[in-house]
Design an enzyme around this catalytic site. Sequence first.
Site, PDB file in Angstrom:
ATOM      1  N   TYR A   1      66.069   8.550   6.176  1.00 23.29           N
ATOM      2  CA  TYR A   1      64.740   8.166   6.662  1.00 23.29           C
ATOM      3  C   TYR A   1      64.827   6.820   7.405  1.00 23.29           C
ATOM      4  CZ  TYR A   1      60.012   6.570   7.069  1.00 23.29           C
ATOM      5  OH  TYR A   1      58.862   6.068   7.608  1.00 23.29           O
TER       6      TYR A   1
ATOM      7  N   PHE B   1      67.934 -12.800  19.761  1.00 24.46           N
ATOM      8  CA  PHE B   1      67.008 -11.683  19.560  1.00 24.46           C
ATOM      9  C   PHE B   1      67.448 -10.839  18.348  1.00 24.46           C
ATOM     10  CE2 PHE B   1      66.491  -7.101  20.453  1.00 24.46           C
ATOM     11  CZ  PHE B   1      65.108  -7.001  20.439  1.00 24.46           C
TER      12      PHE B   1
ATOM     13  N   ARG C   1      52.470   7.122   1.937  1.00 26.18           N
ATOM     14  CA  ARG C   1      53.725   7.572   1.341  1.00 26.18           C
ATOM     15  C   ARG C   1      54.541   6.374   0.881  1.00 26.18           C
ATOM     16  NH1 ARG C   1      56.551   9.998   5.654  1.00 26.18           N
ATOM     17  NH2 ARG C   1      55.249   8.518   6.763  1.00 26.18           N
TER      18      ARG C   1
HETATM   19  C1  IN0 Z   1      63.070  -4.255  16.029  1.00 23.07           C
HETATM   20  C2  IN0 Z   1      63.891  -5.190  15.188  1.00 23.07           C
HETATM   21  C3  IN0 Z   1      65.245  -5.539  15.781  1.00 23.07           C
HETATM   22  C4  IN0 Z   1      65.433  -6.679  16.491  1.00 23.07           C
HETATM   23  C5  IN0 Z   1      66.709  -7.013  16.985  1.00 23.07           C
HETATM   24  C6  IN0 Z   1      67.784  -6.187  16.786  1.00 23.07           C
HETATM   25  C7  IN0 Z   1      67.632  -5.009  16.062  1.00 23.07           C
HETATM   26  C8  IN0 Z   1      68.715  -4.147  15.857  1.00 23.07           C
HETATM   27  C9  IN0 Z   1      68.540  -2.993  15.136  1.00 23.07           C
HETATM   28  C10 IN0 Z   1      67.293  -2.637  14.671  1.00 23.07           C
HETATM   29  C11 IN0 Z   1      66.217  -3.468  14.859  1.00 23.07           C
HETATM   30  C12 IN0 Z   1      66.335  -4.660  15.557  1.00 23.07           C
HETATM   31  O1  IN0 Z   1      63.217  -6.384  14.825  1.00 23.07           O
HETATM   32  C13 IN0 Z   1      61.848  -6.324  14.527  1.00 23.07           C
HETATM   33  C14 IN0 Z   1      61.380  -7.660  13.975  1.00 23.07           C
HETATM   34  C15 IN0 Z   1      59.860  -7.714  13.896  1.00 23.07           C
HETATM   35  O2  IN0 Z   1      59.176  -6.926  14.485  1.00 23.07           O
HETATM   36  N1  IN0 Z   1      59.343  -8.647  13.140  1.00 23.07           N
HETATM   37  C16 IN0 Z   1      57.918  -8.746  12.878  1.00 23.07           C
HETATM   38  C17 IN0 Z   1      57.726  -9.138  11.480  1.00 23.07           C
HETATM   39  C18 IN0 Z   1      57.304  -7.982  10.622  1.00 23.07           C
HETATM   40  O3  IN0 Z   1      57.388  -8.148   9.424  1.00 23.07           O
HETATM   41  O4  IN0 Z   1      56.840  -6.984  11.175  1.00 23.07           O
HETATM   42  C19 IN0 Z   1      57.219  -9.820  13.643  1.00 23.07           C
HETATM   43  O5  IN0 Z   1      56.015  -9.667  13.810  1.00 23.07           O
HETATM   44  O6  IN0 Z   1      57.836 -10.805  14.029  1.00 23.07           O
HETATM   45  C20 IN0 Z   1      61.511  -5.165  13.596  1.00 23.07           C
HETATM   46  O7  IN0 Z   1      61.139  -5.396  12.450  1.00 23.07           O
HETATM   47  N2  IN0 Z   1      61.598  -3.882  14.098  1.00 23.07           N
HETATM   48  C21 IN0 Z   1      61.974  -3.599  15.427  1.00 23.07           C
HETATM   49  C22 IN0 Z   1      61.243  -2.675  16.166  1.00 23.07           C
HETATM   50  C23 IN0 Z   1      61.539  -2.432  17.479  1.00 23.07           C
HETATM   51  C24 IN0 Z   1      62.576  -3.140  18.080  1.00 23.07           C
HETATM   52 CL1  IN0 Z   1      62.906  -2.878  19.739  1.00 23.07          CL
HETATM   53  C25 IN0 Z   1      63.343  -4.065  17.366  1.00 23.07           C
HETATM   54  C26 IN0 Z   1      61.122  -2.771  13.255  1.00 23.07           C
HETATM   55  C27 IN0 Z   1      62.202  -1.965  12.458  1.00 23.07           C
HETATM   56  C28 IN0 Z   1      61.496  -0.829  11.741  1.00 23.07           C
HETATM   57  C29 IN0 Z   1      62.884  -2.823  11.416  1.00 23.07           C
HETATM   58  C30 IN0 Z   1      63.260  -1.404  13.385  1.00 23.07           C
END
Ligand code: IN0
Length: 404
Positions: free
Chosen positions: A168, A285, A225
């Site tokens: 998941y 990043f 969920r």
């Molecule tokens: C992310 C990731 C992310 C950033 C950089 C490299 C990555 C490599 C692999 C996978 C994910 C990576 O980072 C964000 C961070 C974020 O959104 N932080 C939130 C805090 C929060 O608690 O929500 C903020 O508001 O600052 C992340 O959490 N995700 C994410 C989503 C899309 C992208 Cl392009 C990059 C979400 C997740 C589910 C962990 C992948």
Amino acid sequence: MGSLGAILRHPDDLYPLLKLKIAANHAAKQIPPEPHWAFCYTMLHKVSRSFGLVIQQLGPELRNAVCIFYLVLRALDTVEDDTSINFDIKVPILEAFHRHIYDPKWHFSCGTKEYKVLMDQFHQLSTSFLELGKGYQEVIEDITKRMGAGMAKYILKEVETVDEYDEYCHYVAGLVGLGLSKLFYASKFEDLVSDSLSNSMGLFLQKTNIIRDYLEDINEIPKSRMFWPREIWSKYVNKLEDLKYKEISDKAIQCLNDMVTDALLHAEDCLKYMSDLRDPSIFRFCAIPQVMAIGTLALCYNNIEVFRGVVKMRRGLTAKIIDRTNTMADVYGAFFDFSTMLKFKVEKNDPNATKTLSRIEAIQKCCSNSGLLNQRRSYILDTKARFNSALVNPILFHISSDII
Ligand code: IN0
């Protein structure tokens, strides 16, 4: 900004907080003039206050691709999370989402607050998507397709085993890692990193979120969920909800620590992934969310507050991490410090203590073997002194929640 009380307790937070505020004001002035791009960047800063700033500092071409990727995934997530949408409507939307992004006429109203705006104005997102280079579009399409299918598969399915938990998390976060690695490669700033290391980057972040958000998720109305795998929680309680009841707090803590120990397994892969990056803005990043994740795991470990309220790093520490995560030496230092904090929190009578300690040791070894553990300022002590377990008074760790 951080609350006055928090700043008085941690005066050294003030400078990074101010710097972050200035960066936010600067970013607000840099919103592009074209209405569709202006919408995307405004939404980005609305849905993610600090992470939006980190995206903004990427080079112009990659920044646009990552901004759209991030918003498309948030939109997909909004559909997945909206419990008011019927299963037979939701599944086809998730499965066809990768086609909808090519269609500026498509839209589907759901979600709340800023997510509702994002969904209602979806055409702004698809218009911007269509302006990205073909290479970027194909990566975003492919990941959206695979993630939508994975989400559809899990819509009615409980997470039973640890393998399913990993699967998941692969769909909702590991694939993000695969996609980002391909976007970095398409930008020509990085070599292509393996799928396995890219997957671990996402799993480490997502598992940390799932652990931290236990109470928020379990209390959601209508019932949402849960993603804690039965294979882990059933060792401690009969029902996952039982973890929040005061009478069984020792079992709840053991279960929480088991979940943290499981997440720690991905940390070494994450360090390897980050050490292979070359571009400083891509590095930041990737590294900032990872440092936040290990800090959050250190804060959650052995902490009953996970079952009572919100456990989050204080805003000042987030600002410090954003300010001070620039090189691999900073990342090794932060992983070493937060692992040391974790080590001090492990109690001998915890059923997984040996396993947890061996994972912590492996992370620390990885950090010391780099040869880069020196001189940096610790997030926790905020002095030039290394956060060395032999030097530090263990009493510090009893007040570590306040420190963080
Ligand atoms: C992310 C990731 C992310 C950033 C950089 C490299 C990555 C490599 C692999 C996978 C994910 C990576 O980072 C964000 C961070 C974020 O959104 N932080 C939130 C805090 C929060 O608690 O929500 C903020 O508001 O600052 C992340 O959490 N995700 C994410 C989503 C899309 C992208 Cl392009 C990059 C979400 C997740 C589910 C962990 C992948």
